[in-house]
Motif scaffolding. Structure first.
Motif, mmCIF file in Angstrom:
data_model
loop_
_atom_site.group_PDB
_atom_site.id
_atom_site.type_symbol
_atom_site.label_atom_id
_atom_site.label_comp_id
_atom_site.label_asym_id
_atom_site.label_seq_id
_atom_site.Cartn_x
_atom_site.Cartn_y
_atom_site.Cartn_z
ATOM 1 N N SER A 31 -2.543 5.500 -1.875
ATOM 2 C CA SER A 31 -1.459 5.302 -0.902
ATOM 3 C C SER A 31 -1.707 4.081 -0.022
ATOM 4 N N GLN A 32 -0.623 3.416 0.359
ATOM 5 C CA GLN A 32 -0.683 2.297 1.301
ATOM 6 C C GLN A 32 -0.063 2.685 2.643
ATOM 7 N N ASN A 33 0.449 3.910 2.728
ATOM 8 C CA ASN A 33 1.151 4.365 3.918
ATOM 9 C C ASN A 33 0.152 4.955 4.919
ATOM 10 N N SER A 39 -9.747 0.201 7.540
ATOM 11 C CA SER A 39 -8.292 0.188 7.731
ATOM 12 C C SER A 39 -7.911 -0.478 9.049
#
Length: 203
Positions: A24-26, A70
């Motif tokens: 996921s990139q969310n 992140s």
């Protein structure tokens, strides 16, 4: 066959969350998946002990460590707390101490600035609490903290942070490090002394 809450504590569920964390990139999705592992691995009961071992066997620790990079404050916070819970497993603690310490330290503010990501107080405290858990009962992990230049940041936080929670968390780590007598010579060679580590903790 498992039923009810036991369905949450199966290897397939762990693999699902790790797949989400990998693909996921969310940021909201990543935070939720890390939060789920954080909750499943909390506490001292049988199922959480099993989950901590399963995450390691499914090669989930490197996935979580990478997410410490992140740009999302809330992802770093959720991942840090998950790693703290996972490090209650001794083998996990050794691995996290070896491979995550540098990333954890990079998320701490320095004397000049908050971390490059300008993390919120709750996240900085979460990172500090994770470091504390990792070095508890492990002088080797405390040595890793020293080698990643973590002492300089911890001393700066303990002396100059505007957050009492950050100051207290950093001071607990410093006291723990000084309690390892075998590390004191190395610390003193780096210019540190007892006064840097025996910081008065205000409640």
């Amino acid at each position: 066959p498992p039923a009810g809450f036991e369905l949450l504590y199966q290897p397939d569920v762990v693999r699902l969350y790790l797949s989400i964390l990998t693909e996921s990139q969310n940021f909201n999705t990543l935070e939720a998946a890390a939060g789920a592992l954080q909750n499943l691995s909390a506490g001292n009961w049988t199922w959480s002990t099993y989950i901590r071992a399963t995450v390691r066997k499914e090669r989930g620790l490197p996935v979580l460590v990478e997410l410490l990079q992140s740009d999302s404050d809330k992802v770093v916070r959720a991942v840090s707390i998950a790693l703290r819970n996972l490090s209650m497993d001794r083998r996990n603690k050794d691995l996290i101490g070896s491979y995550a310490m540098g990333e954890l330290v990079r998320n701490l503010p320095s004397r000049q600035q908050r971390s490059a990501k300008n993390l919120e107080e709750d996240t900085v405290v979460a990172v500090l609490n994770t470091i504390h858990e990792i070095i508890t009962d492990s002088s080797e992990n405390a040595r890793s903290l020293i080698q990643t230049q973590g002492i300089q940041k911890l001393v700066a936080i303990s002396k100059s942070s505007q957050s009492p929670r950050e100051t207290k968390a950093a001071s607990h780590i410093l006291q723990m490090i000084w309690s390892y007598k075998e590390l004191r010579n190395a610390l003193q060679k780096d210019g540190w002394n007892k006064s840097h580590f025996q910081v008065k903790i205000l409640n």
